[in-house]
Design a protein around this motif. Sequence first.
Motif, PDB file in Angstrom:
ATOM      1  N   TYR A  87       0.805  -1.219   0.000  1.00 13.06           N
ATOM      2  CA  TYR A  87       0.000   0.000   0.000  1.00 13.06           C
ATOM      3  C   TYR A  87       0.841   1.274   0.000  1.00 13.06           C
ATOM      4  CZ  TYR A  87       0.880  -0.242   5.062  1.00 13.06           C
ATOM      5  OH  TYR A  87       1.471  -0.329   6.293  1.00 13.06           O
ATOM      6  N   GLU A  88       2.160   1.157   0.160  1.00 11.83           N
ATOM      7  CA  GLU A  88       3.051   2.315   0.081  1.00 11.83           C
ATOM      8  C   GLU A  88       4.071   2.195  -1.049  1.00 11.83           C
ATOM      9  OE1 GLU A  88       3.631   4.380   4.391  1.00 11.83           O
ATOM     10  OE2 GLU A  88       4.701   2.492   4.106  1.00 11.83           O
ATOM     11  N   ARG A  89       3.988   1.122  -1.799  1.00 12.43           N
ATOM     12  CA  ARG A  89       5.015   0.833  -2.802  1.00 12.43           C
ATOM     13  C   ARG A  89       5.052   1.900  -3.900  1.00 12.43           C
ATOM     14  NH1 ARG A  89       3.794  -4.529  -4.646  1.00 12.43           N
ATOM     15  NH2 ARG A  89       4.905  -5.242  -2.785  1.00 12.43           N
ATOM     16  N   GLY A  90       3.907   2.303  -4.393  1.00 11.39           N
ATOM     17  CA  GLY A  90       3.872   3.301  -5.463  1.00 11.39           C
ATOM     18  C   GLY A  90       4.490   4.613  -5.029  1.00 11.39           C
ATOM     19  N   LYS A  91       4.182   5.050  -3.816  1.00 14.93           N
ATOM     20  CA  LYS A  91       4.748   6.293  -3.294  1.00 14.93           C
ATOM     21  C   LYS A  91       6.261   6.193  -3.196  1.00 14.93           C
ATOM     22  CE  LYS A  91       4.450   9.376   0.730  1.00 14.93           C
ATOM     23  NZ  LYS A  91       3.802   9.567   2.056  1.00 14.93           N
ATOM     24  N   ALA A  92       6.757   5.084  -2.649  1.00 10.80           N
ATOM     25  CA  ALA A  92       8.201   4.907  -2.484  1.00 10.80           C
ATOM     26  C   ALA A  92       8.913   4.845  -3.832  1.00 10.80           C
ATOM     27  CB  ALA A  92       8.485   3.637  -1.681  1.00 10.80           C
ATOM     28  N   ILE A  93       8.331   4.102  -4.771  1.00 11.32           N
ATOM     29  CA  ILE A  93       8.950   3.982  -6.089  1.00 11.32           C
ATOM     30  C   ILE A  93       8.892   5.317  -6.826  1.00 11.32           C
ATOM     31  CG2 ILE A  93       8.681   2.892  -8.364  1.00 11.32           C
ATOM     32  CD1 ILE A  93       7.994   0.307  -6.932  1.00 11.32           C
TER      33      ILE A  93
END
Length: 472
Positions: free
Chosen positions: A136-142
């Motif tokens: 659920y945070e992967r897109g933000k981190a990437i």
Amino acid sequence: MTEVDHSKNIGASKWMILGAVMTGVIMGPIDGSIVNVVLPSISRSFQTNYSVVQWVPTIYLLAICSFILVYGRLGDMLGYKRIFLTGLSGFAGASLLCGLSTSIWMLIVFRAIQGLTVAMQMAIGLAIVTEAFPPYERGKAIGIYATAIALGLMVGPVLGGLIAQYLNWRFVFYINAPIAVISLVWGYRVIPPGKRKPGQQLDIWGAVLAFVSLFSILLYANRGKNWGWFSPQCLTLLGISVMFGGLFFCVERKSEQPMLDLSIFRNRRFTLACLSSLINFMALYTVVFLTPWYLSDALYKHVFAVGLVMLAFPLVTLFVGPLSGSLSDRIGFRGLAFAGMSIHALGVVLLSRLDGSASSLDVGWRLAVCGLGAGMFQSPVNSAVMGSAPRKFRGIASSFLAVMRNTGMAFGIAVAGAIVYSLAPFTTSGHAGPFTGRELSLFLNGLHWAYLAGAGFSVLSAGAILLAWEKN
């Protein structure tokens, strides 16, 4: 242990992991773009022909792209931390050796070693970030991670211009060492230790075949202008690439432990998102290649001014990328990515309409439109690629995405250059700008059609992403 459990164990340090990886990864794109600015200084320093000096950036790109897949597989086998830190150590040493070179051939050899080592960070960085963050945070981190690459590509020429003007060209390489050491110490402290997977072996034949195929096709793209796209040398390279690529897929299909498990391509989302990313970087590098040329030789801007105008692109991407990535965690990636490439296509079309009287502001806001589109596209697509890859294949997925990125860069430049050279043949003769009169008219016409080709790539990339839906 699940991905969510893993990220909870890391806790707040996941942002420290992201910072350490970004610090290491940003040096690759900076070093890929900064050297081009100081090539004339290197040529004068070693009193050598410019055609020889051009191998300094060429060998770097070839070394990176040819070994990325191998490093991705090694990361899956031995652990990502080990490969990442080994690359940082080697890159710091190779950078110092590049700066200390006493001949052009010594510099070219150390530059190849520099490419071999920085490829480790570029292959593994995205896998480390994906492991550190929950879905659920992967897109933000990437999205934040992607800004490091975009910023590095654009900041490089600005730094190169400053160094060329106020310092010696050797400092282009010296500045890498302290940054690499900081990232090395930081990464050693915060990146979780990976586990070596027992019973795993590197597919040597697959690695050799992949190396020959990638090396040949990228050398073809890089040197086609100089040698002639349909010359015997280039056609031989193209044939070698196709033949060894075919052998690679045959070997991988039969191997018990393939370097690139072909089953990963059964995932429609992974395959089409990677294809879309390849075409996206062709479109992106049409802009990155043509616009500084236009600013310098049609608008007569100084190298430092060119760098400042070009910053409009990554500065917008810097803000949009994390927002787009975070939003994709909630609503999915396809709509954002399609809108991003559509906006990018619009920006490139607007660039194609510029003439010889444009101001820096005219160019800057159009670049900002392109940066907006690129930022909306890259973070969701990178997240989709990494999220659709099985956990045991994340190293190879990260490295395959890097291959798509670098191959797209090479072919974007090759296609854009071929169009300009064919419509304005005097640009291949070594004649330097600024252009005036009829030469300027021909040059602008070549840029117009090359930009439109870049817009076409954006449209194709948008089309590919629309097809990247998953079957139930």
